[in-house]
Design a protein around this motif. Structure first.
Motif, PDB file in Angstrom:
ATOM      1  N   LYS A   5       0.837  -1.210   0.000  1.00 32.70           N
ATOM      2  CA  LYS A   5       0.000   0.000   0.000  1.00 32.70           C
ATOM      3  C   LYS A   5       0.867   1.254   0.000  1.00 32.70           C
ATOM      4  O   LYS A   5       0.491   2.291  -0.557  1.00 32.70           O
ATOM      5  CB  LYS A   5      -0.929   0.013   1.219  1.00 32.70           C
ATOM      6  CG  LYS A   5      -2.106  -0.933   1.101  1.00 32.70           C
ATOM      7  CD  LYS A   5      -2.983  -0.854   2.346  1.00 32.70           C
ATOM      8  CE  LYS A   5      -4.191  -1.788   2.243  1.00 32.70           C
ATOM      9  NZ  LYS A   5      -5.011  -1.762   3.479  1.00 32.70           N
ATOM     10  N   GLY A  18      -5.126  -3.812  -5.947  1.00 33.33           N
ATOM     11  CA  GLY A  18      -5.201  -3.869  -7.405  1.00 33.33           C
ATOM     12  C   GLY A  18      -4.586  -2.685  -8.120  1.00 33.33           C
ATOM     13  O   GLY A  18      -3.926  -2.835  -9.150  1.00 33.33           O
ATOM     14  N   ARG A  19      -4.787  -1.487  -7.569  1.00 29.64           N
ATOM     15  CA  ARG A  19      -4.257  -0.281  -8.225  1.00 29.64           C
ATOM     16  C   ARG A  19      -2.736  -0.259  -8.264  1.00 29.64           C
ATOM     17  O   ARG A  19      -2.134   0.319  -9.171  1.00 29.64           O
ATOM     18  CB  ARG A  19      -4.764   0.975  -7.510  1.00 29.64           C
ATOM     19  CG  ARG A  19      -6.250   1.238  -7.719  1.00 29.64           C
ATOM     20  CD  ARG A  19      -6.663   2.528  -7.054  1.00 29.64           C
ATOM     21  NE  ARG A  19      -8.083   2.801  -7.224  1.00 29.64           N
ATOM     22  CZ  ARG A  19      -8.702   3.860  -6.734  1.00 29.64           C
ATOM     23  NH1 ARG A  19      -8.023   4.746  -6.017  1.00 29.64           N
ATOM     24  NH2 ARG A  19      -9.985   4.039  -6.936  1.00 29.64           N
ATOM     25  N   VAL A  20      -2.132  -0.876  -7.255  1.00 31.61           N
ATOM     26  CA  VAL A  20      -0.661  -0.922  -7.200  1.00 31.61           C
ATOM     27  C   VAL A  20      -0.133  -2.108  -8.006  1.00 31.61           C
ATOM     28  O   VAL A  20       0.797  -1.979  -8.809  1.00 31.61           O
ATOM     29  CB  VAL A  20      -0.166  -1.024  -5.740  1.00 31.61           C
ATOM     30  CG1 VAL A  20       1.365  -1.108  -5.703  1.00 31.61           C
ATOM     31  CG2 VAL A  20      -0.657   0.166  -4.924  1.00 31.61           C
ATOM     32  N   THR A  48       7.102  -2.607  -4.279  1.00 31.32           N
ATOM     33  CA  THR A  48       6.842  -3.665  -5.268  1.00 31.32           C
ATOM     34  C   THR A  48       8.156  -4.295  -5.728  1.00 31.32           C
ATOM     35  O   THR A  48       8.307  -4.660  -6.888  1.00 31.32           O
ATOM     36  CB  THR A  48       6.081  -3.118  -6.491  1.00 31.32           C
ATOM     37  OG1 THR A  48       6.821  -2.030  -7.058  1.00 31.32           O
ATOM     38  CG2 THR A  48       4.682  -2.658  -6.125  1.00 31.32           C
ATOM     39  N   GLY A  59      -1.867  -4.296 -10.205  1.00 34.73           N
ATOM     40  CA  GLY A  59      -2.392  -4.508 -11.554  1.00 34.73           C
ATOM     41  C   GLY A  59      -1.504  -3.975 -12.664  1.00 34.73           C
ATOM     42  O   GLY A  59      -1.092  -4.726 -13.565  1.00 34.73           O
ATOM     43  N   PRO A  60      -1.161  -2.675 -12.630  1.00 32.01           N
ATOM     44  CA  PRO A  60      -0.330  -2.093 -13.697  1.00 32.01           C
ATOM     45  C   PRO A  60       1.056  -2.734 -13.811  1.00 32.01           C
ATOM     46  O   PRO A  60       1.691  -2.655 -14.855  1.00 32.01           O
ATOM     47  CB  PRO A  60      -0.208  -0.615 -13.286  1.00 32.01           C
ATOM     48  CG  PRO A  60      -1.396  -0.365 -12.412  1.00 32.01           C
ATOM     49  CD  PRO A  60      -1.596  -1.655 -11.662  1.00 32.01           C
TER      50      PRO A  60
END
Length: 231
Positions: A105, A128-130, A109, A132-133
């Motif tokens: 969060k 997901g926002r972190v 990554t 997914g891309p």
């Protein structure tokens, strides 16, 4: 087009213009045309005769490369406490749950693959926002959401990769390193392409394997004769 570097010129001099290589030839040639100071990745690009915009023509899957990728894959396992010991023993680099969810969060990554359990997915949804891309979101289809996280870690560490056709109908994957023997590069490429063939959608019409190219990091691409894959 920018000015070619000395190494790019050397690489192009070793390639016969317009030549279509057998897989065996390309596996040898890709080593000759690589001049990086580091152990470059060997990449394969396969253009498929599918329309990725149609759900029934989406090609996605996993493959276990016989000789691995040659990469050190950093694996995070998000799991319940009773599965932590098995995940660590299997070779996971990071194992835990809430503390790593908070780190992600916060933007962390520094990993290549995340493996988790079905029961944990509800907690991961908010990431997901972190994730997914960056292509890090666990997915049952790629084997990264499973009750047996230890087995999944072993498979990833041994060379299991997942792939998906892009919007242009091309599947791209790294299948080894330039330091590999040509035979190992060839074996990995064959396994990858044969896996794609098994995944051919029933609705795909016309030529399925339209083109195959082999290259290394920063090298030109070598076009491969599709018929040579099984030679």
């Amino acid at each position: 087009m920018g000015k070619l570097t000395k190494n790019q010129k050397l690489a192009l001099e070793k390639i016969e213009a317009g030549k279509i290589y057998t897989l065996k030839e390309a596996a040898e040639k890709v080593k000759e045309i690589t001049f990086t100071k580091f152990d470059a990745s060997v990449d394969i690009d396969v253009r498929l005769g599918v329309d990725p915009r149609k759900a029934n023509q989406m090609v996605r899957g996993v493959v276990s490369l016989p000789h691995g990728t040659g990469k050190q894959v950093r694996v995070l396992v998000l799991c319940s406490s009773d599965a932590e010991a098995g995940a660590k023993e299997a070779g996971a680099d990071y194992v835990g749950l809430d503390e790593y969810i908070e780190k992600i969060k916060g933007g962390w990554t520094d990993i290549d693959v995340i493996i988790t359990q079905p029961a944990i997915m509800s907690k991961i949804g908010a990431l997901g926002r972190v994730l997914g891309p960056r292509g890090l979101m666990p997915n049952p289809k790629s084997g990264t959401v499973t009750v047996d996280v230890a087995k999944a870690v072993k498979e990833v560490k041994q060379g299991k990769i997942d792939f998906k056709v892009d919007k242009n109908g091309i599947v791209h994957a790294s299948i080894g390193k330039v330091s590999f023997d040509p035979e190992k590069i060839r074996d990995n490429a064959k396994e990858f392409v044969n896996t794609l063939i098994k995944l051919k959608p029933a609705t795909a019409k016309g030529t399925y394997l339209k083109s195959i190219y082999l290259s290394s990091t920063m090298s030109p691409g070598l076009k491969i004769d599709v018929k040579s894959i099984d030679e």
